[in-house]
Design a protein around this motif. Structure first.
Motif, PDB file in Angstrom:
ATOM      1  N   UNK A 113     -32.584 -15.709 -16.805  1.00 11.91           N
ATOM      2  CA  UNK A 113     -32.731 -15.236 -15.486  1.00 11.91           C
ATOM      3  C   UNK A 113     -32.213 -15.865 -14.219  1.00 11.91           C
ATOM      4  N   UNK A 114     -32.113 -16.542 -14.493  1.00 12.15           N
ATOM      5  CA  UNK A 114     -31.251 -17.750 -12.795  1.00 12.15           C
ATOM      6  C   UNK A 114     -32.414 -17.877 -11.583  1.00 12.15           C
ATOM      7  N   UNK A 115     -31.927 -17.265 -10.663  1.00 10.26           N
ATOM      8  CA  UNK A 115     -32.808 -17.601  -9.364  1.00 10.26           C
ATOM      9  C   UNK A 115     -33.386 -16.463  -9.046  1.00 10.26           C
ATOM     10  N   UNK A 116     -33.655 -15.840  -9.735  1.00 10.20           N
ATOM     11  CA  UNK A 116     -34.792 -13.765 -10.142  1.00 10.20           C
ATOM     12  C   UNK A 116     -34.198 -12.855  -9.533  1.00 10.20           C
ATOM     13  N   UNK A 117     -33.016 -12.701  -9.515  1.00 11.67           N
ATOM     14  CA  UNK A 117     -32.744 -11.315  -8.881  1.00 11.67           C
ATOM     15  C   UNK A 117     -32.561 -10.396 -10.296  1.00 11.67           C
ATOM     16  N   UNK A 118     -32.417  -9.510  -9.642  1.00 14.71           N
ATOM     17  CA  UNK A 118     -33.368  -7.886 -10.568  1.00 14.71           C
ATOM     18  C   UNK A 118     -34.603  -7.991 -11.346  1.00 14.71           C
ATOM     19  N   UNK A 119     -35.966  -9.121 -10.720  1.00 14.07           N
ATOM     20  CA  UNK A 119     -36.868  -9.257 -11.400  1.00 14.07           C
ATOM     21  C   UNK A 119     -37.720  -8.100 -10.597  1.00 14.07           C
ATOM     22  N   UNK A 120     -38.316  -7.080 -12.022  1.00  9.10           N
ATOM     23  CA  UNK A 120     -39.105  -6.245 -10.626  1.00  9.10           C
ATOM     24  C   UNK A 120     -40.248  -7.024  -9.717  1.00  9.10           C
ATOM     25  N   UNK A 121     -40.615  -5.851  -8.946  1.00  8.95           N
ATOM     26  CA  UNK A 121     -42.106  -7.034  -7.810  1.00  8.95           C
ATOM     27  C   UNK A 121     -42.842  -6.322  -8.467  1.00  8.95           C
ATOM     28  N   UNK A 122     -43.078  -4.850  -9.559  1.00 13.69           N
ATOM     29  CA  UNK A 122     -44.385  -4.941 -10.256  1.00 13.69           C
ATOM     30  C   UNK A 122     -44.680  -4.796 -11.047  1.00 13.69           C
ATOM     31  N   UNK A 123     -44.371  -5.798 -11.355  1.00 15.84           N
ATOM     32  CA  UNK A 123     -44.223  -6.144 -13.122  1.00 15.84           C
ATOM     33  C   UNK A 123     -44.788  -6.874 -13.272  1.00 15.84           C
ATOM     34  N   UNK A 124     -45.688  -7.516 -14.161  1.00 14.66           N
ATOM     35  CA  UNK A 124     -45.708  -9.135 -14.406  1.00 14.66           C
ATOM     36  C   UNK A 124     -44.410  -9.399 -15.414  1.00 14.66           C
ATOM     37  N   UNK A 125     -43.822 -10.329 -14.533  1.00 18.73           N
ATOM     38  CA  UNK A 125     -42.552 -11.207 -15.473  1.00 18.73           C
ATOM     39  C   UNK A 125     -42.253 -11.976 -15.912  1.00 18.73           C
ATOM     40  N   UNK A 126     -42.407 -12.756 -17.252  1.00 18.55           N
ATOM     41  CA  UNK A 126     -41.894 -14.203 -17.029  1.00 18.55           C
ATOM     42  C   UNK A 126     -40.008 -14.464 -18.065  1.00 18.55           C
ATOM     43  N   UNK A 127     -40.006 -15.414 -16.698  1.00 18.19           N
ATOM     44  CA  UNK A 127     -38.418 -16.451 -16.466  1.00 18.19           C
ATOM     45  C   UNK A 127     -38.308 -17.131 -17.653  1.00 18.19           C
ATOM     46  N   UNK A 128     -36.933 -16.302 -18.407  1.00 16.58           N
ATOM     47  CA  UNK A 128     -36.401 -18.020 -19.432  1.00 16.58           C
ATOM     48  C   UNK A 128     -34.905 -18.581 -18.289  1.00 16.58           C
ATOM     49  N   UNK A 129     -34.945 -19.880 -18.486  1.00 21.28           N
ATOM     50  CA  UNK A 129     -33.233 -20.126 -18.014  1.00 21.28           C
ATOM     51  C   UNK A 129     -33.633 -21.674 -18.405  1.00 21.28           C
ATOM     52  N   UNK A 130     -31.817 -21.474 -18.738  1.00 25.48           N
ATOM     53  CA  UNK A 130     -31.630 -22.867 -19.077  1.00 25.48           C
ATOM     54  C   UNK A 130     -31.910 -23.777 -18.699  1.00 25.48           C
ATOM     55  N   UNK A 131     -31.193 -23.673 -17.822  1.00 22.70           N
ATOM     56  CA  UNK A 131     -30.146 -24.547 -16.258  1.00 22.70           C
ATOM     57  C   UNK A 131     -31.244 -24.825 -15.049  1.00 22.70           C
ATOM     58  N   UNK A 132     -31.078 -25.928 -15.290  1.00 23.57           N
ATOM     59  CA  UNK A 132     -32.488 -26.815 -14.629  1.00 23.57           C
ATOM     60  C   UNK A 132     -31.981 -26.608 -12.961  1.00 23.57           C
ATOM     61  N   UNK A 133     -30.801 -26.505 -13.077  1.00 25.20           N
ATOM     62  CA  UNK A 133     -29.840 -26.307 -10.719  1.00 25.20           C
ATOM     63  C   UNK A 133     -30.620 -24.752 -10.967  1.00 25.20           C
ATOM     64  N   UNK A 134     -31.094 -24.086 -11.700  1.00 24.45           N
ATOM     65  CA  UNK A 134     -30.961 -22.480 -11.355  1.00 24.45           C
ATOM     66  C   UNK A 134     -32.217 -22.521 -11.161  1.00 24.45           C
TER      67      UNK A 134
END
Length: 248
Positions: free
Chosen positions: A43-64
């Motif tokens: 998921x990185x910094x969250x680009x393209x996550x739809x604002x009108x839905x319930x989103x859960x993100x997965x990201x392996x990089x601590x920096x991101x």
């Protein structure tokens, strides 16, 4: 370097130019259909996550993960190949410009299919023999990009792995998201260090190839050779450079 390791190095530069392009986002969100719960993998910094839905993100990089803005979706530290969720936990899973960084892309999309009813993947088609010629930057300045894809599964193998159909994604000339191909009609942008630092390709090809490409491009822009070679681009509003949406 794996994707997580790479983004520990370049991730700090990412938010400067990488953001949601609304016209591409509209295509991605349409592909999600009526999904209400969405898993964003890589998921990185969250680009393209739809604002009108319930989103859960997965990201392996601590920096991101640390750079995700306040108020974005909750983010789990995990990899695509081992998603810590039960079968069919989500209506849909999405992965945007990330599968080329996964250790095992086929395993990753299988995991997405396991945890979600619908899968949407935004990636690049480098499977045909002439793909390197599609984009002037790889054709004329950075042929080393060909070496970066040799060990990856083709886009067709990836689509077959989860039964996906493919949609072309056009890149608008004024694309807001600064991914590798985004500045196809704005070549001066590639002379800017902050633009290159937010794109993994430039780090991966190495400093010698990068400097040679930048120097040659600068010379061609100054002399007018770039404009002469690419005059057909000047009046295009959007370009087809091999970006694909895989939907199943």
């Amino acid at each position: 370097m794996s994707g997580a390791q790479l983004y520990e190095v370049i991730g700090v530069a990412y938010p400067a130019t990488r953001r949601t392009e609304p016209r591409i986002a509209a295509q991605v969100w349409a592909a999600l259909g009526d999904a209400r719960t969405v898993l964003n993998v890589g998921a990185g910094t969250g680009s393209y996550e739809p604002p009108d839905r319930q989103v859960t993100a997965v990201e392996p990089s601590a920096v991101m993960r640390a750079q995700r803005p306040a108020g974005t979706a909750p983010c789990v530290a995990a990899s695509a190949e081992n998603l810590p969720f039960a079968d069919q936990s989500f209506d849909a899973a999405m992965a945007i410009s990330t599968v080329h960084h996964w250790r095992d892309p086929i395993a990753g999309v299988h995991e997405m299919r396991r945890v979600a009813k619908r899968v949407v993947v935004f990636t690049h088609d480098d499977s045909d023999a002439g793909w390197l010629q599609r984009f002037w930057l790889t054709r004329d300045y950075l042929p080393e990009v060909a070496n970066l894809v040799k060990e990856r599964p083709s886009v067709h193998a990836l689509a077959d792995a989860f039964g996906a159909r493919m949609e072309p994604v056009l890149i608008p000339w004024d694309c807001a998201d600064g991914f590798f191909e985004a500045h196809w009609r704005r070549p001066q942008a590639y002379l800017e260090d902050h633009v290159r630092r937010a794109v993994s390709v430039w780090t991966t090809v190495g400093p010698e190839a990068e400097q040679r490409a930048v120097d040659n491009l600068r010379d061609d822009l100054t002399s007018g050779r770039w404009a002469e070679r690419n005059r057909e681009l000047i009046d295009l509003d959007a370009a087809e450079l091999g970006l694909r949406l895989l939907v199943a």
